[in-house]
Motif scaffolding. Structure first.
Motif, mmCIF file in Angstrom:
data_model
loop_
_atom_site.group_PDB
_atom_site.id
_atom_site.type_symbol
_atom_site.label_atom_id
_atom_site.label_comp_id
_atom_site.label_asym_id
_atom_site.label_seq_id
_atom_site.Cartn_x
_atom_site.Cartn_y
_atom_site.Cartn_z
ATOM 1 N N ASP A 156 3.629 11.076 -3.005
ATOM 2 C CA ASP A 156 3.745 11.705 -1.697
ATOM 3 C C ASP A 156 5.081 11.386 -1.044
ATOM 4 O O ASP A 156 5.506 12.061 -0.134
ATOM 5 C CB ASP A 156 2.617 11.222 -0.787
ATOM 6 C CG ASP A 156 1.286 11.294 -1.515
ATOM 7 O OD1 ASP A 156 0.702 12.378 -1.522
ATOM 8 O OD2 ASP A 156 0.874 10.284 -2.092
ATOM 9 N N ARG B 123 -4.710 6.635 -2.666
ATOM 10 C CA ARG B 123 -3.692 6.012 -3.513
ATOM 11 C C ARG B 123 -3.152 4.748 -2.869
ATOM 12 O O ARG B 123 -2.967 3.733 -3.523
ATOM 13 C CB ARG B 123 -2.531 6.993 -3.742
ATOM 14 C CG ARG B 123 -2.754 7.936 -4.886
ATOM 15 C CD ARG B 123 -1.442 8.597 -5.265
ATOM 16 N NE ARG B 123 -1.083 9.649 -4.339
ATOM 17 C CZ ARG B 123 -1.466 10.912 -4.478
ATOM 18 N NH1 ARG B 123 -2.215 11.258 -5.495
ATOM 19 N NH2 ARG B 123 -1.110 11.824 -3.625
ATOM 20 N N ALA B 124 -2.883 4.841 -1.561
ATOM 21 C CA ALA B 124 -2.293 3.687 -0.877
ATOM 22 C C ALA B 124 -3.260 2.512 -0.882
ATOM 23 O O ALA B 124 -2.851 1.366 -0.946
ATOM 24 C CB ALA B 124 -1.918 4.055 0.550
ATOM 25 N N MET B 125 -4.553 2.815 -0.834
ATOM 26 C CA MET B 125 -5.541 1.757 -0.868
ATOM 27 C C MET B 125 -5.660 1.134 -2.256
ATOM 28 O O MET B 125 -6.391 0.172 -2.456
ATOM 29 C CB MET B 125 -6.928 2.290 -0.458
ATOM 30 C CG MET B 125 -7.023 2.741 0.980
ATOM 31 S SD MET B 125 -6.771 1.410 2.138
ATOM 32 C CE MET B 125 -5.163 1.799 2.749
ATOM 33 N N GLY B 126 -4.953 1.709 -3.214
ATOM 34 C CA GLY B 126 -4.994 1.158 -4.553
ATOM 35 C C GLY B 126 -5.860 1.965 -5.504
ATOM 36 O O GLY B 126 -6.121 1.540 -6.621
ATOM 37 N N ARG C 98 2.633 2.372 -3.208
ATOM 38 C CA ARG C 98 1.858 3.071 -4.242
ATOM 39 C C ARG C 98 2.039 4.579 -4.154
ATOM 40 O O ARG C 98 1.664 5.300 -5.060
ATOM 41 C CB ARG C 98 0.374 2.752 -4.086
ATOM 42 C CG ARG C 98 0.039 1.317 -4.387
ATOM 43 C CD ARG C 98 -1.451 1.091 -4.216
ATOM 44 N NE ARG C 98 -1.795 -0.301 -4.458
ATOM 45 C CZ ARG C 98 -2.562 -1.021 -3.655
ATOM 46 N NH1 ARG C 98 -3.065 -0.465 -2.566
ATOM 47 N NH2 ARG C 98 -2.844 -2.263 -3.945
ATOM 48 N N LEU C 99 2.564 5.046 -3.037
ATOM 49 C CA LEU C 99 2.707 6.494 -2.849
ATOM 50 C C LEU C 99 4.035 7.010 -3.375
ATOM 51 O O LEU C 99 4.271 8.209 -3.404
ATOM 52 C CB LEU C 99 2.601 6.846 -1.362
ATOM 53 C CG LEU C 99 1.323 6.401 -0.685
ATOM 54 C CD1 LEU C 99 1.316 6.837 0.761
ATOM 55 C CD2 LEU C 99 0.129 6.977 -1.399
ATOM 56 N N PRO D 182 -3.309 10.754 -0.503
ATOM 57 C CA PRO D 182 -2.366 9.658 -0.263
ATOM 58 C C PRO D 182 -3.063 8.398 0.231
ATOM 59 O O PRO D 182 -2.707 7.288 -0.180
ATOM 60 C CB PRO D 182 -1.420 10.206 0.816
ATOM 61 C CG PRO D 182 -1.726 11.621 0.998
ATOM 62 C CD PRO D 182 -2.995 11.947 0.289
ATOM 63 N N PHE D 183 -4.061 8.568 1.088
ATOM 64 C CA PHE D 183 -4.741 7.392 1.626
ATOM 65 C C PHE D 183 -5.411 6.622 0.497
ATOM 66 O O PHE D 183 -5.280 5.401 0.388
ATOM 67 C CB PHE D 183 -5.778 7.807 2.676
ATOM 68 C CG PHE D 183 -6.452 6.643 3.339
ATOM 69 C CD1 PHE D 183 -5.853 6.005 4.409
ATOM 70 C CD2 PHE D 183 -7.683 6.177 2.895
ATOM 71 C CE1 PHE D 183 -6.462 4.919 5.016
ATOM 72 C CE2 PHE D 183 -8.296 5.094 3.491
ATOM 73 C CZ PHE D 183 -7.690 4.471 4.558
ATOM 74 N N GLN E 94 0.835 -1.211 0.000
ATOM 75 C CA GLN E 94 0.000 0.000 0.000
ATOM 76 C C GLN E 94 0.864 1.253 0.000
ATOM 77 O O GLN E 94 0.628 2.200 -0.754
ATOM 78 C CB GLN E 94 -0.922 0.002 1.231
ATOM 79 C CG GLN E 94 -1.982 -1.083 1.183
ATOM 80 C CD GLN E 94 -2.774 -1.149 2.484
ATOM 81 O OE1 GLN E 94 -2.265 -0.848 3.545
ATOM 82 N NE2 GLN E 94 -4.026 -1.559 2.388
#
Lengths: 267, 611
Positions: free
Chosen positions: A213, B40-43, A208-209, B37-38, A205
């Motif tokens: 970020d 994105r991080a979750m996909g 992906r940043l 960002p959240f 997860q």
């Protein structure tokens, strides 16, 4: 050409192969080819080289390059002792003389004029001229040159000169597949499989940043650190914050976002 | 009096009927920073932007009180399409603020899941199941959310049989997303489920509304679609000026699924006559419908291309400079053919860097600090702060063996490093930059961002740089906007000038390049780089079109090269391959495929060019 000899070694540092990189490395060594390893920070480049050196029974001389590293630091210098001067080999010269792997870590950090001394070693001559003593060293058949660097985009301004780069056979490393990374985390830290799987999912997860970020993504090394903190009894959430969130960003908002992501695995 | 009483009554009944919990409300603004960002991080798709949703009429059963008060007929649900992630502007569903906040994160995680197939209930159930499997940490907060939600929903026992069956199915899916549930047939839409995504998101060609804005009469998906089509039809109409002159302006918008662009096609007669009245020519293009962003139903903006009155125009600095132009038919330079007016943008007030650019600016600064001239140690100096041990030893060794120099250079010094580079960035500000490039907004916005970030990066590198923009209105008015000259520091005043830029007019590139090359040639630097950011061919209202404009620009570039300036063009014009090689040579330009990446491309390119 003298064929290099292999002597088996017992305590080989753990390295979990992802593909055929070990065979490739060994082939390159047998054929006396210099190797360039590219890959993000903390994905296992250094561990891989240590593992291969042990497997091939070669001494390993590691030089962490920095922007003040001069050619003299690699080749050697005169020192004073007992009212006289004497020559002291640098790490590169030592490896060339005695055989072994000379590993230049993060070679792009070194000054551009420094890498030029590598050139005569990387072609079929395999020699190292030492200006100050007038010597021209022929490399031992067991000598191998390995350099590594991180081609991440934060090095947009620091890359290897093409003339240097194309003297090496190059391997690209990346973070291992989840199942491999799982195995690595369990093996290195000793935490249970369930938490290791959560950690690796979390890493996926957070990766992906990268480029949005975060400049650098979560490395396998940091994952292992987080797992080790858990193994020492820290609460997973704190372990992840300490090992995965804080090292990656100083920006308060990004940090808060990372913590929210960590919460989805370790509330 | 009736009004006052009516107002009281309205407030009272609204308060009595309102089902939210204002005291525990969490606004989208409070999670705006964390959301991208959240997500994105979750996909979630990293290209999406965050928008707040507008209420959708759900058509489900309301309480008697709500009907009397006339509220509760709309619900704000989350969804994502290919452009944006839409989240409710505020959440006050639960009495507990922590739960409302958790709901935001839950919705983001759910929206980040690729949509499974099936009907509304199955889609959400499967997505929920996947989320919970992948993120054990979310499971705990999901349970709390479901529990709190079920307490708020109408008890199936109090509903008619058909609706009760649906409600049961929804409850089942919420509580046990891992078990299959069949959605019963139903006439009336079920009560909305705020934990799920929108059953029929109003995906328009343009993003959602702006906060607090509810589009008129969209009470169902069908109507919504109809409305969107209506809007599109409206937007695709051709606008013909009332007074038929020679020219005609057509506005055409292709609204594709992924992006939409505005093509402004101007049919101009080829007037070789320079003395025509500007205003009359501008009359031919006095209407231009400009993109609406869903705020209104295709509002029409009128552009007046007459010369702006002095008080509305940018501030000219001095009477202007006369510059030559190349006439390719006669193959010679016509002296003093163009008047170039240096200007400052009007209405510019000092402003800091916009907050959304801060992270990128920080990163660029870090990267470019590496370019800053570093002081390097130099050996072999006859004096200096450090002794070069190597040389001392060599000297001693040589002296012992009986061959020594008279004055050995045994010291190390740290002379200041030098990069010695000057860069002038010239940005195209013609009217074509008013067009849209999908999510990123208008071209001009991307250009502004690029200028801001580029300047941040170069400030960090320590290189001398200047920022200028240009547009033109025939040969007597080549507008040359001074944003930051080489002597000025890049400060809030310069940022304010960049932010105040407005697009307009045409692209007489030759004159702007000549002036930029002159400015650069005055800089005391070894290397001079002229970076041109453009979005299309050189053109103007007179004969500066097609071949003439191209050849003049090419000539200006050749002159710049002769003066020791290195021109380089960064363009977002997809068709640039047709004419740019002729202008800049095959290695003198780059075409940016995705306009929104222009800032990054520009800075990375600068780093490469100046290595």
């Amino acid at each position: 050409m003298n064929a290099p000899t292999v002597s088996a070694q017992l305590d080989v540092p753990f390295y979990q192969p992802v593909g055929s990189e070990c065979e490739l490395f060994e082939a390159a060594w047998r054929q006396q080819l210099p190797v360039l390893i590219k890959g993000p920070t903390g994905c296992g480049k250094t561990r891989f080289v240590a593992h291969m050196a042990a497997r091939l029974g070669l001494p390993l001389i590691t030089v962490s390059c920095h922007d003040d590293l001069t050619a003299a630091d690699l080749v050697g210098r005169h020192l004073i002792g007992d009212g006289a001067t004497y020559w002291s080999d640098g790490p590169l010269t030592r490896a060339v003389r005695e055989g072994g792997i000379c590993y230049l870590d993060e070679v792009v950090e070194a000054r551009k004029d420094t890498t030029v001394v590598l050139h005569p070693l990387t072609d079929d001559r395999r020699i190292l001229p030492i200006e100050r003593t007038g010597e021209v060293l022929e490399a031992s058949p067991n000598f191998m040159l390995v350099v590594s660097y991180n081609p991440g985009y934060q090095h947009v301004l620091k890359t290897l000169k093409p003339s240097t780069r194309q003297r090496f056979v190059a391997m690209s490393f990346d973070f291992p597949q989840p199942e491999v990374e799982n195995a690595v985390v369990i093996r290195e830290s000793g935490i249970d499989a369930a938490r290791a799987a959560q950690l690796v999912t979390l890493a996926g997860q957070l990766r992906r940043l990268t480029g949005y970020d975060l400049d650098e993504s979560v490395s396998t090394r940091l994952l292992v650190y987080a797992a080790k903190l858990m193994a020492a009894g820290m609460a997973p959430r704190i372990a992840c914050r300490t090992a995965l969130a804080e090292p990656l960003t100083d920006d308060a908002d990004t940090l808060a976002a990372l913590l929210a992501v960590i919460d989805t695995q370790f509330p | 009096m009736e009004d006052i009483v009516g107002g009281w009554w309205d407030r009272l009944i609204t308060r009595a009927a309102y089902r939210g919990h204002p005291q525990a409300a969490v606004s989208l603004a409070s999670v705006t920073r964390l959301a991208p960002p959240f997500f994105r991080a979750m996909g979630g798709d990293p290209a999406l932007v965050l928008r707040s949703t507008v209420g959708t009429e759900h058509g489900a059963r309301r309480s008697w009180l709500e009907r009397v008060a006339g509220i509760g007929d709309k619900v704000e649900l989350a969804w994502s399409d290919h452009q944006a992630l839409y989240l409710p502007e505020k959440l006050d569903l639960f009495p507990d603020a922590a739960l409302n906040r958790a709901l935001y994160f839950w919705l983001m995680a759910l929206a980040a899941e690729p949509a499974p197939p099936g009907d509304w209930l199955t889609r959400n159930r499967l997505a929920t199941q996947r989320c919970l499997e992948r993120m054990p940490g979310l499971a705990a907060s999901y349970r709390q959310l479901v529990e709190a939600l079920l307490a708020l929903r109408t008890d199936p026992a109090r509903l008619p049989a058909a609706e009760a069956a649906v409600e049961q199915a929804i409850r089942q899916a919420l509580q046990h997303p891992e078990q299959e549930v069949v959605m019963p047939e139903v006439k009336r839409p079920p009560q909305p489920v705020p934990l799920w995504l929108h059953p029929a998101p109003p995906t328009g060609g343009e993003g959602g509304g702006v906060a607090g804005d509810t589009p008129a009469d969209q009470d169902s998906e069908h109507k919504e679609r109809e409305a969107a089509q209506k809007r599109r039809r409206y937007r695709a109409q051709r606008i013909v000026p009332e007074d038929k002159k020679d020219g005609m302006l057509m506005v055409f918008r292709a609204e594709s699924l992924f992006t939409w662009d505005e093509y402004v096609k101007v049919n101009r007669h080829n007037d070789e006559d320079d003395d025509e009245d500007n205003a009359a020519a501008a009359e031919d293009m006095n209407k231009l419908s400009v993109a609406a962003d869903g705020k209104t139903r295709g509002s029409r903006l009128k552009f007046d291309l007459d010369l702006p009155a002095a008080e509305y125009d940018d501030t000219p600095l001095g009477p202007g400079l006369l510059l030559p132009e190349w006439d390719w038919k006669r193959q010679r330079l016509i002296e003093d053919h163009c008047r170039l007016l240096p200007m400052r943008p009007r209405d510019a007030s000092p402003a800091p860097l916009p907050e959304r650019l801060l992270p990128l600016a920080r990163r660029l600064r870090r990267q470019f600090q590496a370019l800053a001239p570093e002081r390097t140690r130099k050996s072999g100096e006859t004096s200096g702060p450090d002794i070069d041990l190597d040389r001392v030893i060599r000297f001693m060794a040589e002296r012992q063996s009986g061959q020594a120099q008279g004055e050995p250079a045994l010291y190390q010094a740290w002379p200041p490093g030098e990069r010695n580079l000057a860069c002038l960035l010239l940005a195209d500000l013609s009217l074509s930059t008013e067009s849209w490039v999908g999510e990123a907004g208008r071209v001009i916005d991307v250009i502004k961002d690029s200028l801001l970030l580029f300047a941040e990066a170069l400030s960090a590198s320590g290189d001398a740089f200047g920022l200028y923009g240009f547009s033109s209105l025939k040969r007597h008015e080549v507008r040359y906007l001074l944003l930051k000259d080489f002597a000025e520091a890049f400060d809030d005043a310069a940022r304010g000038r960049i932010l105040a830029l407005r697009p307009g007019y045409y692209t007489r590139m030759g004159a702007a390049i000549r002036q930029s090359a002159r400015i650069l040639a005055q800089q005391p630097a070894q290397r001079r780089l002229l970076l041109i950011v453009s979005d299309g061919k050189p053109n103007d209202m007179d004969h500066y079109e097609g071949r003439y404009g191209i050849e003049d620009t090419r000539q200006a570039i050749l002159e710049a090269r002769r003066d020791g300036v290195t021109p380089f063009c960064v363009t977002i014009d997809r068709e640039a391959g047709d004419y740019l090689p002729h202008l800049f040579g095959s290695r003198g330009y780059v075409v940016v495929q995705r306009a929104e990446t222009l800032p990054q491309v520009l800075t990375a390119l600068y780093a490469q060019l100046t290595r």
